[in-house]
Motif scaffolding. Structure first.
Motif, PDB file in Angstrom:
ATOM      1  N   GLU A   1      -5.448   9.271   3.546  1.00  0.00           N
ATOM      2  CA  GLU A   1      -4.155   9.108   4.211  1.00  0.00           C
ATOM      3  C   GLU A   1      -3.378   7.916   3.665  1.00  0.00           C
ATOM      4  O   GLU A   1      -2.159   7.852   3.809  1.00  0.00           O
ATOM      5  CB  GLU A   1      -4.350   8.983   5.703  1.00  0.00           C
ATOM      6  CG  GLU A   1      -4.938  10.254   6.337  1.00  0.00           C
ATOM      7  CD  GLU A   1      -5.094  10.147   7.830  1.00  0.00           C
ATOM      8  OE1 GLU A   1      -4.070  10.075   8.535  1.00  0.00           O
ATOM      9  OE2 GLU A   1      -6.256  10.114   8.297  1.00  0.00           O
ATOM     10  N   THR A   2      -4.073   6.968   3.043  1.00  0.00           N
ATOM     11  CA  THR A   2      -3.420   5.813   2.431  1.00  0.00           C
ATOM     12  C   THR A   2      -4.076   5.523   1.077  1.00  0.00           C
ATOM     13  O   THR A   2      -5.235   5.886   0.850  1.00  0.00           O
ATOM     14  CB  THR A   2      -3.508   4.560   3.302  1.00  0.00           C
ATOM     15  OG1 THR A   2      -4.899   4.232   3.526  1.00  0.00           O
ATOM     16  CG2 THR A   2      -2.815   4.774   4.651  1.00  0.00           C
ATOM     17  N   LEU A   3      -3.321   4.867   0.202  1.00  0.00           N
ATOM     18  CA  LEU A   3      -3.833   4.405  -1.087  1.00  0.00           C
ATOM     19  C   LEU A   3      -3.544   2.908  -1.223  1.00  0.00           C
ATOM     20  O   LEU A   3      -2.522   2.437  -0.725  1.00  0.00           O
ATOM     21  CB  LEU A   3      -3.155   5.150  -2.233  1.00  0.00           C
ATOM     22  CG  LEU A   3      -3.401   6.658  -2.349  1.00  0.00           C
ATOM     23  CD1 LEU A   3      -2.538   7.235  -3.479  1.00  0.00           C
ATOM     24  CD2 LEU A   3      -4.866   6.958  -2.592  1.00  0.00           C
ATOM     25  N   PRO A   4      -4.429   2.165  -1.890  1.00  0.00           N
ATOM     26  CA  PRO A   4      -4.163   0.741  -2.069  1.00  0.00           C
ATOM     27  C   PRO A   4      -2.977   0.528  -3.019  1.00  0.00           C
ATOM     28  O   PRO A   4      -2.643   1.398  -3.818  1.00  0.00           O
ATOM     29  CB  PRO A   4      -5.454   0.210  -2.684  1.00  0.00           C
ATOM     30  CG  PRO A   4      -6.057   1.401  -3.351  1.00  0.00           C
ATOM     31  CD  PRO A   4      -5.693   2.586  -2.492  1.00  0.00           C
ATOM     32  N   GLY A   5      -2.363  -0.649  -2.924  1.00  0.00           N
ATOM     33  CA  GLY A   5      -1.251  -0.973  -3.812  1.00  0.00           C
ATOM     34  C   GLY A   5      -1.725  -1.156  -5.239  1.00  0.00           C
ATOM     35  O   GLY A   5      -2.898  -1.344  -5.506  1.00  0.00           O
TER      36      GLY A   5
ATOM     37  N   SER B   1       0.846  -1.193   0.000  1.00  0.00           N
ATOM     38  CA  SER B   1       0.000   0.000   0.000  1.00  0.00           C
ATOM     39  C   SER B   1       0.882   1.243   0.000  1.00  0.00           C
ATOM     40  O   SER B   1       2.110   1.167   0.131  1.00  0.00           O
ATOM     41  CB  SER B   1      -0.912   0.005   1.227  1.00  0.00           C
ATOM     42  OG  SER B   1      -0.138   0.139   2.417  1.00  0.00           O
ATOM     43  N   PHE B   2       0.235   2.408  -0.145  1.00  0.00           N
ATOM     44  CA  PHE B   2       0.975   3.681  -0.165  1.00  0.00           C
ATOM     45  C   PHE B   2       0.466   4.573   0.969  1.00  0.00           C
ATOM     46  O   PHE B   2      -0.744   4.764   1.125  1.00  0.00           O
ATOM     47  CB  PHE B   2       0.789   4.389  -1.508  1.00  0.00           C
ATOM     48  CG  PHE B   2       1.503   3.713  -2.644  1.00  0.00           C
ATOM     49  CD1 PHE B   2       2.736   4.183  -3.085  1.00  0.00           C
ATOM     50  CD2 PHE B   2       0.959   2.595  -3.261  1.00  0.00           C
ATOM     51  CE1 PHE B   2       3.402   3.561  -4.127  1.00  0.00           C
ATOM     52  CE2 PHE B   2       1.619   1.967  -4.308  1.00  0.00           C
ATOM     53  CZ  PHE B   2       2.847   2.447  -4.737  1.00  0.00           C
ATOM     54  N   ALA B   3       1.391   5.104   1.751  1.00  0.00           N
ATOM     55  CA  ALA B   3       1.047   5.961   2.890  1.00  0.00           C
ATOM     56  C   ALA B   3       1.350   7.416   2.566  1.00  0.00           C
ATOM     57  O   ALA B   3       2.338   7.726   1.888  1.00  0.00           O
ATOM     58  CB  ALA B   3       1.835   5.536   4.130  1.00  0.00           C
ATOM     59  N   GLY B   4       0.487   8.314   3.069  1.00  0.00           N
ATOM     60  CA  GLY B   4       0.705   9.735   2.864  1.00  0.00           C
ATOM     61  C   GLY B   4       2.069  10.168   3.372  1.00  0.00           C
ATOM     62  O   GLY B   4       2.495   9.765   4.458  1.00  0.00           O
ATOM     63  N   HIS B   5       2.740  11.004   2.578  1.00  0.00           N
ATOM     64  CA  HIS B   5       4.109  11.397   2.915  1.00  0.00           C
ATOM     65  C   HIS B   5       4.247  12.912   3.045  1.00  0.00           C
ATOM     66  O   HIS B   5       4.792  13.408   4.020  1.00  0.00           O
ATOM     67  CB  HIS B   5       5.070  10.873   1.846  1.00  0.00           C
ATOM     68  CG  HIS B   5       6.505  11.158   2.124  1.00  0.00           C
ATOM     69  ND1 HIS B   5       7.249  12.062   1.378  1.00  0.00           N
ATOM     70  CD2 HIS B   5       7.341  10.679   3.074  1.00  0.00           C
ATOM     71  CE1 HIS B   5       8.486  12.103   1.853  1.00  0.00           C
ATOM     72  NE2 HIS B   5       8.578  11.280   2.881  1.00  0.00           N
ATOM     73  N   GLY B   6       3.762  13.676   2.050  1.00  0.00           N
ATOM     74  CA  GLY B   6       3.933  15.120   2.114  1.00  0.00           C
ATOM     75  C   GLY B   6       3.010  15.870   1.174  1.00  0.00           C
ATOM     76  O   GLY B   6       2.500  15.315   0.200  1.00  0.00           O
ATOM     77  N   ILE B   7       2.779  17.125   1.489  1.00  0.00           N
ATOM     78  CA  ILE B   7       2.027  18.047   0.630  1.00  0.00           C
ATOM     79  C   ILE B   7       3.037  18.950  -0.072  1.00  0.00           C
ATOM     80  O   ILE B   7       3.759  19.705   0.575  1.00  0.00           O
ATOM     81  CB  ILE B   7       1.033  18.904   1.439  1.00  0.00           C
ATOM     82  CG1 ILE B   7       0.038  18.020   2.199  1.00  0.00           C
ATOM     83  CG2 ILE B   7       0.307  19.882   0.514  1.00  0.00           C
ATOM     84  CD1 ILE B   7      -0.910  17.237   1.317  1.00  0.00           C
ATOM     85  N   HIS B   8       3.096  18.867  -1.418  1.00  0.00           N
ATOM     86  CA  HIS B   8       4.034  19.652  -2.216  1.00  0.00           C
ATOM     87  C   HIS B   8       3.319  20.905  -2.722  1.00  0.00           C
ATOM     88  O   HIS B   8       2.345  20.800  -3.478  1.00  0.00           O
ATOM     89  CB  HIS B   8       4.515  18.868  -3.433  1.00  0.00           C
ATOM     90  CG  HIS B   8       5.154  17.553  -3.125  1.00  0.00           C
ATOM     91  ND1 HIS B   8       6.240  17.076  -3.832  1.00  0.00           N
ATOM     92  CD2 HIS B   8       4.862  16.594  -2.201  1.00  0.00           C
ATOM     93  CE1 HIS B   8       6.577  15.884  -3.368  1.00  0.00           C
ATOM     94  NE2 HIS B   8       5.753  15.573  -2.369  1.00  0.00           N
ATOM     95  N   VAL B   9       3.759  22.076  -2.346  1.00  0.00           N
ATOM     96  CA  VAL B   9       3.208  23.328  -2.848  1.00  0.00           C
ATOM     97  C   VAL B   9       4.110  23.810  -3.984  1.00  0.00           C
ATOM     98  O   VAL B   9       5.308  24.024  -3.782  1.00  0.00           O
ATOM     99  CB  VAL B   9       3.113  24.387  -1.745  1.00  0.00           C
ATOM    100  CG1 VAL B   9       2.448  25.663  -2.283  1.00  0.00           C
ATOM    101  CG2 VAL B   9       2.332  23.851  -0.551  1.00  0.00           C
ATOM    102  N   LEU B  10       3.533  23.972  -5.181  1.00  0.00           N
ATOM    103  CA  LEU B  10       4.296  24.299  -6.391  1.00  0.00           C
ATOM    104  C   LEU B  10       4.066  25.763  -6.756  1.00  0.00           C
ATOM    105  O   LEU B  10       3.018  26.126  -7.300  1.00  0.00           O
ATOM    106  CB  LEU B  10       3.861  23.402  -7.551  1.00  0.00           C
ATOM    107  CG  LEU B  10       3.735  21.900  -7.253  1.00  0.00           C
ATOM    108  CD1 LEU B  10       3.213  21.159  -8.480  1.00  0.00           C
ATOM    109  CD2 LEU B  10       5.077  21.323  -6.802  1.00  0.00           C
TER     110      LEU B  10
END
Length: 342
Positions: free
Chosen positions: A338-342, A303-312
């Protein structure tokens, strides 16, 4: 900076998840709760941005706006209309912020702590510093985004934090909210002369200290293109694609990591050494009036876990500053899982 744009007695109520006591004066023309929310709710969003500029924290600003609405609702029976509802709400919110600032530490970005690095070295994390936070702006209309870019650009909000609290409040009320100096003085319990002096000192401090920023008006087509290309380069681990998006003197910051990078080569080296070494996912959003991305890192279970908010922060389709807020607790405020499935 100029141009930035049951009545009476005591009744117990439950309002928006809070148990409160409402007190007020008897009056011949009592207004209903619906009247209050009809008048107050349209100002909620600008109050949130106002408190954010003062505090540098979206989460604290959100709490203060909720508290402002509760206080105003409780006192609404006694509101006599001597000022507009907007002015009244700003007075409550501003003074609530000033109370918080009495004991709060100044919020900063990594660029406020030292010079940027031109090579990707060690990345010490500092959790004892009060870091600036991003402001969610997904769903705001283009006119609101234009105003927010001018007054909530991260480097500008960081500069605000260097001002004494009352100078900061006068500046926000006059330069951003559009109040007269006399109205700002009344809000803060100051004389007009004192407020005018505080405003002049705040302007002088920012003129000498604030980084030069070109005014960037939102261009939805360019914003969408920058966001699309950044998302693709990020998920594809495409160094060349990322390089094509970055200005040569781009800044890259990652609070709560104190080290920040200056220059395209340093940013690309960081991605090659640390970011593009494992699969990543990303979802689009908006922060501080700019396109933004919520990034996710792959976990052991796939799975994928939230890591950061990128402000561009982009101008003309080229990114001049990226600030990655490494805090998964921010994701719900941006409407991101907060998470995404694999």
């Amino acid at each position: 900076m100029t141009g930035w744009t049951g009545h009476g007695g005591r009744t117990h109520r439950c309002i928006r998840g809070h148990s409160v006591v409402r007190t007020g004066m008897d009056r011949e023309d009592p207004m209903s709760d619906e009247d209050f929310w009809r008048l107050a709710d349209p100002h909620r969003r600008e109050l949130l941005a106002h408190c954010y500029r003062l505090l540098g924290s979206f989460q604290d600003a959100e709490d203060l706006v909720q508290d402002t609405m509760l206080r105003a609702w409780q006192a609404f029976d006694g509101f006599e209309g001597r000022s507009s509802v907007r002015t009244w709400l700003y007075r409550i919110a501003t003074n609530a912020c000033l109370n918080v600032l009495k004991s709060a530490r100044r919020r900063v970005l990594p660029s406020g702590l030292g010079a940027g690095a031109e090579t990707a070295g060690a990345l010490p994390r500092i959790d004892t510093v009060s870091w600036l936070e991003p402001l969610p702006t997904a769903g705001d209309d283009p006119a609101e985004l234009a105003a927010l870019r001018d007054s909530t650009r991260l480097a500008v909000v960081a500069a605000f934090q260097r001002l004494p609290a009352r100078q900061r409040a006068v500046l926000m009320l006059v330069e951003v909210a559009g109040f007269a100096v006399s109205e700002a003085a009344a809000t803060l319990g100051m004389t007009t002369t004192a407020a005018r002096s505080a405003l002049q000192r705040a302007r002088a401090t920012l003129a000498a200290d604030q980084p030069v920023e070109n005014e960037v008006r939102p261009d939805p087509a360019l914003d969408d293109e920058v966001l699309r290309r950044y998302l693709k380069a990020f998920e594809d681990a495409d160094t060349a694609g990322l390089a094509a998006l970055l200005r040569s003197d781009v800044e890259y910051q990652m609070p709560p990591i104190a080290v920040w990078f200056h220059g395209r080569d340093a940013v690309l080296e960081h991605h090659t050494r640390r970011v593009f070494t494992s699969p990543r996912r990303a979802l689009p959003t908006s922060a501080n009036g700019f396109p933004a991305v919520g990034s996710y890192t792959r976990q052991a279970d796939g799975s994928f876990a939230g890591h950061g908010i990128h402000v561009l922060e982009a101008d003309g389709g080229v990114i001049g500053r990226i600030v990655v807020f490494l805090d998964e607790k921010l994701f719900p405020a941006f409407g991101l899982p907060e998470t995404l499935p694999g």
